[in-house]
Design a protein around this motif. Structure first.
Motif, PDB file in Angstrom:
ATOM      1  N   LYS A 299       0.812  -1.221   0.000  1.00 51.26           N
ATOM      2  CA  LYS A 299       0.000   0.000   0.000  1.00 51.26           C
ATOM      3  C   LYS A 299       0.841   1.264   0.000  1.00 51.26           C
ATOM      4  O   LYS A 299       0.545   2.225  -0.716  1.00 51.26           O
ATOM      5  CB  LYS A 299      -0.942   0.008   1.210  1.00 51.26           C
ATOM      6  N   GLU A 300       1.885   1.270   0.808  1.00 50.37           N
ATOM      7  CA  GLU A 300       2.694   2.477   0.938  1.00 50.37           C
ATOM      8  C   GLU A 300       3.521   2.764  -0.320  1.00 50.37           C
ATOM      9  O   GLU A 300       4.080   3.863  -0.464  1.00 50.37           O
ATOM     10  CB  GLU A 300       3.622   2.376   2.152  1.00 50.37           C
ATOM     11  N   LYS A 301       3.588   1.797  -1.263  1.00 49.86           N
ATOM     12  CA  LYS A 301       4.359   1.970  -2.490  1.00 49.86           C
ATOM     13  C   LYS A 301       3.490   2.369  -3.688  1.00 49.86           C
ATOM     14  O   LYS A 301       4.011   2.767  -4.727  1.00 49.86           O
ATOM     15  CB  LYS A 301       5.098   0.670  -2.830  1.00 49.86           C
ATOM     16  N   ARG A 302       2.160   2.264  -3.542  1.00 45.18           N
ATOM     17  CA  ARG A 302       1.279   2.448  -4.698  1.00 45.18           C
ATOM     18  C   ARG A 302       1.292   3.874  -5.237  1.00 45.18           C
ATOM     19  O   ARG A 302       1.281   4.101  -6.449  1.00 45.18           O
ATOM     20  CB  ARG A 302      -0.155   2.029  -4.328  1.00 45.18           C
ATOM     21  N   SER A 350      -8.647   1.825  -6.097  1.00 41.65           N
ATOM     22  CA  SER A 350      -8.679   2.673  -4.907  1.00 41.65           C
ATOM     23  C   SER A 350     -10.073   3.242  -4.670  1.00 41.65           C
ATOM     24  O   SER A 350     -10.562   3.264  -3.539  1.00 41.65           O
ATOM     25  CB  SER A 350      -7.666   3.813  -5.054  1.00 41.65           C
ATOM     26  N   LYS A 416      -2.587  11.053  -2.174  1.00 41.15           N
ATOM     27  CA  LYS A 416      -1.743   9.918  -1.795  1.00 41.15           C
ATOM     28  C   LYS A 416      -2.521   8.924  -0.946  1.00 41.15           C
ATOM     29  O   LYS A 416      -2.403   7.701  -1.121  1.00 41.15           O
ATOM     30  CB  LYS A 416      -0.518  10.423  -1.025  1.00 41.15           C
ATOM     31  N   ASN A 420      -3.290   5.078  -2.048  1.00 43.15           N
ATOM     32  CA  ASN A 420      -2.813   4.017  -1.156  1.00 43.15           C
ATOM     33  C   ASN A 420      -3.959   3.277  -0.465  1.00 43.15           C
ATOM     34  O   ASN A 420      -3.733   2.482   0.428  1.00 43.15           O
ATOM     35  CB  ASN A 420      -1.867   4.587  -0.106  1.00 43.15           C
TER      36      ASN A 420
END
Length: 427
Positions: A299-302, A350, A416, A420
């Motif tokens: 998730k933190e990289k999406r 998302s 963001k 995410n």
């Protein structure tokens, strides 16, 4: 499958959980939905090439082509919010079937008119408005149905597979379409699209779709519409994402509108190679969706992947505007397709995860309106500027600005959070 719901007093959401909420990704409803799209998307790609070629042949003007494309697109922007509310209140399966039948019959009539030499510009515009209006109902329904027929834990994979199948169809449609139009002409190509719509409707007839029922009659259509608007308005991230998409699509629509005329006008390229180039772009998208359907992105990289993909998209199109070498263009279109697949899949998933089920169609409908609001202007502007300063220059400047917008988006923390997949607070 557990649904996130959002209720007003006196309202109940019923998703017919007695057996329709699937535990497996590959279930019969998912298969049928994909099959219907296979028929529809294949015909659409052939029709799109045929329509642009026919308009250019009749008018010999990119400016007029831009205006005509914009005119058929404007109703989509206006109708979408009302269509989304309508879909959330009605049988989504019926919406899909009726939309496909109307599009199929309309396009077949255009094909017949073209075959007998009776087709006029105004007829193309009217059918374009009809098909565009139907898409306002069709796509919110599709986007709303997918999360209800597959497990939420498999949603990103489902969207990637769905897009994967559609992209494979795009590859075949574009690869065949360019040469098919040259061989059999636009009229027969119009008929192919009409039949594909009807085949899609037949496939969707057998889908079992969970119902969203409103047990209270106190909620009016307009109140439901206002609730959907307020839901978007109160979500800062969703609102900012839609506005950013509006500008992204504005610039993307300019280059999209000019690509076929640019190929047609260049002796080293041509309509046939346009179809091949778009098919290669589709192969890139195919592999992009394949990656997302098999690899779990943290998730933190999406969001970072989203921004990087946008910048790559910009760079490929900037270089494309500076060359007529088809082999280089093919490589650029492949990379571009791969990056675009990542962008689209992340946005789609998302929103589906973040938005409650009975707000989902409205959320996608408002997305279509807000994100596409400037596209008609972009098409008109692209056609006019192309005749004044050249198509290559328009595309070059277009994607310089596109790249700057993606860099700006990197600093929007609320966007963001959406990318995410941090859920929106229920309305």
């Amino acid at each position: 499958m557990t649904e996130i719901t959002s209720k007003r007093p006196g309202e109940e959401v019923n998703l017919e959980s007695s057996g329709l909420a699937q535990k497996k990704l590959w279930n019969i409803n998912f298969y049928l939905l994909l099959q219907g799209q296979l028929f529809s998307v294949f015909g659409d790609n052939i029709y799109d090439i045929a329509l642009r070629v026919w308009i250019l042949a009749k008018t010999e003007s990119t400016a007029i082509m831009g205006v005509l494309m914009a005119v058929t697109y404007i109703p989509r922007v206006i109708i979408s919010p009302f269509a989304g509310t309508f879909v959330d209140r009605h049988d989504r399966k019926r919406v899909l079937i009726i939309s496909d039948i109307i599009c199929g019959v309309s396009t077949i009539l255009i094909g017949i008119a073209a075959i007998i030499g009776f087709l006029k510009i105004w007829m193309v515009v009217i059918v374009g408005v009809i098909v565009g209006s139907c898409s306002c109902f069709f796509y919110p329904a599709i986007n709303s149905i997918v999360p209800d027929i597959v497990p939420k834990s498999k949603l990103i994979k489902a969207n990637s597979i769905f897009s994967l199948i559609n992209t494979g169809d795009n590859i075949m449609g574009n690869a065949i379409g360019g040469f098919l139009v040259q061989i059999i002409g636009a009229p027969i190509s119009f008929l192919v699209n009409g039949v594909s719509f009807l085949l899609s409707a037949i496939s969707q007839y057998f889908i079992k779709v969970p119902q969203i029922e409103f047990t209270s009659n106190k909620v009016s259509f307009l109140q439901d519409l206002r609730d959907g608007f307020n839901f978007i308005k109160k979500s800062k991230g969703l609102k900012q994402l839609y506005i950013i998409l509006c500008f992204f699509n504005f610039f993307a629509s300019m280059s999209m509108m000019l690509t076929l005329p640019l190929f047609k006008a260049n002796n080293n390229l041509g309509i046939g190679l346009y179809g091949v180039a778009m098919a290669i772009n589709g192969v890139g998208m195919f592999l992009g969706f394949t990656m997302l359907s098999t690899i779990e992105i943290k998730k933190e990289k999406r969001f970072h992947l989203f921004i990087i993909s946008g910048i790559i998209t910009s760079i490929t199109m900037i270089i494309y505007s500076l060359t007529v070498n088809f082999y280089l263009i093919a490589i650029l279109f492949f990379i571009n397709g791969f990056a675009v697949a990542i962008i689209n899949s992340l946005i789609q998933s998302s929103i589906q995860i973040s938005v409650p089920s009975n707000m989902r169609s409205k959320a996608f409908a408002f997305k279509k309106t807000l994100s596409s609001g400037l596209m008609p202007l972009g098409m008109i502007l692209a056609g006019v500027l192309a005749e004044k300063i050249g198509m290559n220059i328009v595309i070059f400047v277009d994607y310089i600005i596109f790249c700057i917008l993606f860099v700006y988006t990197y600093f929007l923390s609320s966007v963001k959070k959406i990318i995410n997949e941090i859920p929106i607070i229920s309305y």
